[in-house]
Design a protein around this motif. Structure first.
Motif, PDB file in Angstrom:
ATOM      1  N   LYS B  29       0.836  -1.194   0.000  1.00  0.00           N
ATOM      2  CA  LYS B  29       0.000   0.000   0.000  1.00  0.00           C
ATOM      3  C   LYS B  29       0.875   1.250   0.000  1.00  0.00           C
ATOM      4  O   LYS B  29       2.042   1.226   0.372  1.00  0.00           O
ATOM      5  N   GLN B  30       0.272   2.339  -0.420  1.00  0.00           N
ATOM      6  CA  GLN B  30       0.983   3.622  -0.406  1.00  0.00           C
ATOM      7  C   GLN B  30       1.400   3.952   1.023  1.00  0.00           C
ATOM      8  O   GLN B  30       0.641   3.793   1.970  1.00  0.00           O
ATOM      9  N   GLY B  31       2.644   4.425   1.186  1.00  0.00           N
ATOM     10  CA  GLY B  31       3.117   4.849   2.493  1.00  0.00           C
ATOM     11  C   GLY B  31       3.596   3.730   3.382  1.00  0.00           C
ATOM     12  O   GLY B  31       3.892   3.955   4.559  1.00  0.00           O
ATOM     13  N   GLU B  32       3.676   2.528   2.832  1.00  0.00           N
ATOM     14  CA  GLU B  32       4.153   1.415   3.656  1.00  0.00           C
ATOM     15  C   GLU B  32       5.672   1.422   3.731  1.00  0.00           C
ATOM     16  O   GLU B  32       6.366   1.890   2.817  1.00  0.00           O
ATOM     17  N   LEU B  33       6.188   0.870   4.798  1.00  0.00           N
ATOM     18  CA  LEU B  33       7.632   0.693   4.955  1.00  0.00           C
ATOM     19  C   LEU B  33       7.869  -0.802   5.100  1.00  0.00           C
ATOM     20  O   LEU B  33       7.497  -1.415   6.101  1.00  0.00           O
ATOM     21  N   VAL B  34       8.460  -1.400   4.055  1.00  0.00           N
ATOM     22  CA  VAL B  34       8.516  -2.855   3.969  1.00  0.00           C
ATOM     23  C   VAL B  34       9.965  -3.319   3.885  1.00  0.00           C
ATOM     24  O   VAL B  34      10.762  -2.749   3.135  1.00  0.00           O
ATOM     25  N   ALA B  35      10.317  -4.334   4.642  1.00  0.00           N
ATOM     26  CA  ALA B  35      11.631  -4.953   4.543  1.00  0.00           C
ATOM     27  C   ALA B  35      11.499  -6.269   3.791  1.00  0.00           C
ATOM     28  O   ALA B  35      10.505  -6.979   3.944  1.00  0.00           O
ATOM     29  N   ILE B  36      12.490  -6.549   2.926  1.00  0.00           N
ATOM     30  CA  ILE B  36      12.502  -7.817   2.200  1.00  0.00           C
ATOM     31  C   ILE B  36      13.719  -8.583   2.688  1.00  0.00           C
ATOM     32  O   ILE B  36      14.845  -8.076   2.666  1.00  0.00           O
ATOM     33  N   MET B  37      13.497  -9.795   3.154  1.00  0.00           N
ATOM     34  CA  MET B  37      14.599 -10.602   3.670  1.00  0.00           C
ATOM     35  C   MET B  37      14.623 -11.932   2.948  1.00  0.00           C
ATOM     36  O   MET B  37      13.656 -12.338   2.313  1.00  0.00           O
ATOM     37  N   GLY B  38      15.740 -12.601   3.095  1.00  0.00           N
ATOM     38  CA  GLY B  38      15.862 -13.907   2.460  1.00  0.00           C
ATOM     39  C   GLY B  38      17.316 -14.215   2.183  1.00  0.00           C
ATOM     40  O   GLY B  38      18.136 -13.299   2.100  1.00  0.00           O
ATOM     41  N   PRO B  39      17.644 -15.502   2.077  1.00  0.00           N
ATOM     42  CA  PRO B  39      19.024 -15.882   1.797  1.00  0.00           C
ATOM     43  C   PRO B  39      19.442 -15.425   0.401  1.00  0.00           C
ATOM     44  O   PRO B  39      18.583 -15.133  -0.427  1.00  0.00           O
ATOM     45  N   SER B  40      20.747 -15.374   0.161  1.00  0.00           N
ATOM     46  CA  SER B  40      21.176 -14.924  -1.163  1.00  0.00           C
ATOM     47  C   SER B  40      20.740 -15.959  -2.204  1.00  0.00           C
ATOM     48  O   SER B  40      20.732 -17.154  -1.940  1.00  0.00           O
ATOM     49  N   GLY B  41      20.352 -15.457  -3.363  1.00  0.00           N
ATOM     50  CA  GLY B  41      19.829 -16.347  -4.398  1.00  0.00           C
ATOM     51  C   GLY B  41      18.345 -16.579  -4.265  1.00  0.00           C
ATOM     52  O   GLY B  41      17.762 -17.327  -5.053  1.00  0.00           O
ATOM     53  N   SER B  42      17.713 -15.924  -3.309  1.00  0.00           N
ATOM     54  CA  SER B  42      16.282 -16.146  -3.126  1.00  0.00           C
ATOM     55  C   SER B  42      15.450 -15.303  -4.089  1.00  0.00           C
ATOM     56  O   SER B  42      14.252 -15.488  -4.185  1.00  0.00           O
ATOM     57  N   GLY B  43      16.113 -14.358  -4.798  1.00  0.00           N
ATOM     58  CA  GLY B  43      15.383 -13.546  -5.779  1.00  0.00           C
ATOM     59  C   GLY B  43      15.002 -12.172  -5.276  1.00  0.00           C
ATOM     60  O   GLY B  43      14.246 -11.453  -5.936  1.00  0.00           O
ATOM     61  N   LYS B  44      15.550 -11.759  -4.117  1.00  0.00           N
ATOM     62  CA  LYS B  44      15.230 -10.439  -3.544  1.00  0.00           C
ATOM     63  C   LYS B  44      15.575  -9.316  -4.519  1.00  0.00           C
ATOM     64  O   LYS B  44      14.725  -8.476  -4.839  1.00  0.00           O
ATOM     65  N   SER B  45      16.838  -9.351  -4.956  1.00  0.00           N
ATOM     66  CA  SER B  45      17.282  -8.246  -5.818  1.00  0.00           C
ATOM     67  C   SER B  45      16.526  -8.249  -7.143  1.00  0.00           C
ATOM     68  O   SER B  45      16.172  -7.186  -7.662  1.00  0.00           O
ATOM     69  N   THR B  46      16.304  -9.434  -7.680  1.00  0.00           N
ATOM     70  CA  THR B  46      15.560  -9.519  -8.944  1.00  0.00           C
ATOM     71  C   THR B  46      14.176  -8.902  -8.781  1.00  0.00           C
ATOM     72  O   THR B  46      13.708  -8.137  -9.642  1.00  0.00           O
ATOM     73  N   MET B  47      13.521  -9.223  -7.636  1.00  0.00           N
ATOM     74  CA  MET B  47      12.193  -8.661  -7.410  1.00  0.00           C
ATOM     75  C   MET B  47      12.254  -7.139  -7.295  1.00  0.00           C
ATOM     76  O   MET B  47      11.419  -6.416  -7.863  1.00  0.00           O
ATOM     77  N   LEU B  48      13.276  -6.665  -6.571  1.00  0.00           N
ATOM     78  CA  LEU B  48      13.403  -5.217  -6.399  1.00  0.00           C
ATOM     79  C   LEU B  48      13.662  -4.532  -7.744  1.00  0.00           C
ATOM     80  O   LEU B  48      13.124  -3.455  -8.024  1.00  0.00           O
ATOM     81  N   ASN B  49      14.496  -5.168  -8.589  1.00  0.00           N
ATOM     82  CA  ASN B  49      14.769  -4.605  -9.915  1.00  0.00           C
ATOM     83  C   ASN B  49      13.506  -4.548 -10.765  1.00  0.00           C
ATOM     84  O   ASN B  49      13.295  -3.596 -11.517  1.00  0.00           O
ATOM     85  N   LEU B  50      12.660  -5.589 -10.637  1.00  0.00           N
ATOM     86  CA  LEU B  50      11.397  -5.606 -11.385  1.00  0.00           C
ATOM     87  C   LEU B  50      10.479  -4.490 -10.888  1.00  0.00           C
ATOM     88  O   LEU B  50       9.893  -3.754 -11.688  1.00  0.00           O
ATOM     89  N   ILE B  51      10.400  -4.367  -9.556  1.00  0.00           N
ATOM     90  CA  ILE B  51       9.558  -3.308  -8.990  1.00  0.00           C
ATOM     91  C   ILE B  51      10.101  -1.941  -9.402  1.00  0.00           C
ATOM     92  O   ILE B  51       9.355  -1.005  -9.677  1.00  0.00           O
TER      93      ILE B  51
END
Lengths: 411, 222
Positions: B29-51
């Motif tokens: 939602k607008q104004g949310e503060l969200v942390a993304i966690m996960g082991p390396s290779g879990s796709g965190k950065s890929t998801m962030l790049n897509l977003i």
């Protein structure tokens, strides 16, 4: 308002933050442009010098000399026959429009003796208007007058070399010369002047044609016309030179009774025509010099492409950052293209300055006067900018196509 | 604000294919503060790049502020990045030859432009007004990251994405960065997504998303 300016500013920053590399990049362009400017200025200088020398002979001058005759299909050597006559000269003078003075010339080699000095010299019989036609100046003394010409007075005017040989430093005016079996009196000396194609007025001895005819037996044609060595004349309206040449040609063909399939037995040369031909030839030479120099400009352009490709690789991360910040492909493309064009423009300007200095030094050696013409300067600078755009195109395109994620990861 | 529906991302690896994200659905939602966690290779950065519109998903739909952006051209994506999204990277990614101020100005360069005054204000907000003329190499890691934050927020984007913003910093500077980011969120209502390995940092956020093997593993509210 500020937007159009941004790419320039970005390019400027890109250039000044890599000073050494920028300098090395443009070095090739600098040398190329300097070579173009220097060589073209030398070419132009030479062209102008040659043309002014030719035109000092009088750009309105037309010379008619005897040509080859054709006998039974065999073409004789040029000048091999004597076909021009004093009557031809008179006819031209009467019948052809737009001409000032027609002057038949008869010249022959005579032995000339003064005291102990003895030389064989070309003696030329001319009418009194001859100095005007050939743009000759009298250094001292005088040229012979109309009345001296009418009476056939035996007086001569010497070219400066002849005077030097026969008289050294002594004053020749009023001195007597033995010429063949006749004695003539010196009345003037010509100003020294550059000749053209081997015939310098400095080596001439000028005598009234009428006097000449008394001294030597002038050959005659079978019709009894008096043969002359050549006919010179001046055109009153230089615009009409071509027409005058044509008219004289058809008149002479008529008088010499040449059939439609027979070659001319005379040659008509106008200085205007010669100067046009030479102007064309030297122009071609100048272009050739420029083309050789342009090759170095091309090599410089390849250098620019080389460095720009390296620069794109080295700045992959920067490209990634810019793309992450929202730069579109054409933003990146324009940035790198601008940098290349900016570099080569600067190279062009510096090259012009260097080329100018070089041509100045060439001029100051006194060998040749160089001319840096503004059209060449503009051409060289715009060509170097064009080179930047052309050779910067591929590296810039490469840069714009980078994937932002990979570019950001690039170490 | 952000809606991901069955997002997949597959990278060709020679003849084989590497599936990095296998069907992620997510709503932020607008104004949310969200942390993304996960082991390396879990796709965190890929998801962030897509977003972040740096990349396009292989499948699925991505709505940003209600607009489907997963099938935009690269030029249109760049426009979205320029106007909507501010990035903060682990490695700062400042241009080394530009001053701090010029780096911040660069943040507005492709977002419709702006003047030096705004860049200075952004630097003041991160407490670096006095270092404006310094180059990144003359700044500490924490200061460099603050410049990067100023660069991200200078164009007033609705969304800021941070990929391990404290990963290269000592814990003290890290805390400083986090407090700047959280206060930005609190004061300006910016939506903020942050990848982090640090559970303490994650607990400053409102929501923690755990990724594993390209899938949403768990979600917790703080």
């Amino acid at each position: 308002m500020k937007k159009w300016f941004e790419p320039f500013a970005t390019a400027w920053v890109g250039v000044v933050t890599h000073k050494l590399r920028s300098f090395l990049t443009i070095l090739g362009i600098v040398i190329g442009v300097a070579a173009v400017i220097a060589l073209m200025s030398i070419g132009r200088g030479a062209q102008t010098e040659i043309l002014s020398r030719i035109e000092s002979m009088g750009s309105d001058l037309i010379t008619i000399s005897p040509g080859a005759s054709t006998f039974g299909g065999v073409r004789g050597a040029t000048g091999g026959v004597r076909t021009l006559t004093q009557e031809d000269a008179a006819a031209i003078s009467e019948q052809v429009a737009h001409i000032d003075m027609v002057s038949p010339i008869y010249s022959t080699s005579l032995q000339v003796v003064v005291g102990g000095e003895n030389m064989n010299s070309q003696v030329t019989g001319v009418p009194p208007g001859y100095p005007d036609i050939q743009d000759l100046e009298i250094a001292y003394g005088a040229f012979f007058s109309d009345s001296e010409y009418q009476r056939g007075t035996k007086v001569v005017v010497l070219g400066s070399n002849v005077k030097e040989t026969l008289f050294g430093d002594t004053d020749p005016i009023g001195q007597q010369i033995r010429m063949g079996t006749n004695i003539v009196r010196v009345i003037g000396v010509l100003e020294s002047k550059d000749g053209f194609m081997g015939s310098s007025p400095d080596d001439a001895i000028l005598i009234p044609l009428t006097a000449m005819q008394q001294m030597v037996a002038q050959p005659r044609t079978s019709q009894g016309d008096r043969i002359v060595s050549s006919i010179v004349l001046t055109v009153s309206d230089e615009e009409q030179t071509e027409n005058v040449v044509d008219e004289i040609a058809s008149l002479l063909r008529d008088r010499h009774r040449l059939g439609p399939n027979v070659d001319d037995d005379f040659r008509i040369i106008s200085i205007q025509e010669i100067s046009e031909t030479i102007s064309e030839a030297t122009g071609t030479m100048t272009l050739l010099l420029g083309a050789i120099a342009a090759i170095s400009l091309l090599v410089g352009g390849i250098g620019v492409m080389n460095i720009m490709l390296v620069s794109v690789l080295e700045r992959t991360r920067e490209i990634g950052i810019r793309k992450a910040l929202g730069a579109r492909e054409h933003d990146i493309w324009i940035q790198f293209l601008m940098e290349a064009a900016f570099l080569t423009f600067a190279g062009g300007i510096i090259g012009v300055i260097v080329g100018w200095v070089v041509s100045y030094f060439v001029s100051s050696t006194g060998i040749i006067t160089t001319i840096v013409s503004p059209d060449i300067v503009i051409l060289a600078v715009s060509v170097s900018v064009g080179i930047g755009l052309f050779f910067g195109f591929y590296p810039a395109w490469n840069a714009s196509r980078l994937n932002p994620i990979e570019a950001l990861r690039f170490e | 604000m952000i809606q991901l529906q069955e997002i997949t991302k597959v990278y060709p690896m020679g003849k084989r294919e590497l599936k990095v994200l296998s069907g992620i659905s997510l709503h932020i939602k607008q104004g949310e503060l969200v942390a993304i966690m996960g082991p390396s290779g879990s796709g965190k950065s890929t998801m962030l790049n897509l977003i972040g519109c740096l990349d396009k998903p292989t499948g699925g739909d991505y709505y940003l502020e209600g607009r489907e952006v997963s099938r935009l051209s690269s030029g249109e994506l760049a426009m979205v990045r320029g106007r909507k999204i501010g990035f903060v990277f682990q490695t700062f990614n400042l241009l080394p030859r530009l001053s701090a101020l010029a780096n911040v100005e660069l943040g507005m360069r492709y977002a419709g432009g702006g003047d030096g005054k705004r860049a200075m204000e952004a630097l003041t907000k991160v407490g670096l007004a006095d270092r404006a003329k310094h180059r990144p190499t003359e700044l500490s890691g924490g200061e460099q990251q603050r410049v990067a934050i100023a660069r991200a927020l200078v164009k007033n984007p609705p969304l800021i994405l941070a990929d391990e913003p404290t990963g290269n910093l000592d814990s003290h500077s890290g805390e400083e960065i986090i407090s700047i980011l959280t206060s930005l969120h609190a004061e300006q209502g910016i939506t903020l997504l942050m990848i982090t390995h640090d559970a303490n940092i994650a607990h400053h956020c409102q929501r923690i998303i755990h990724l594993k093997d390209g899938q949403l593993e768990a979600e917790e509210k703080v």
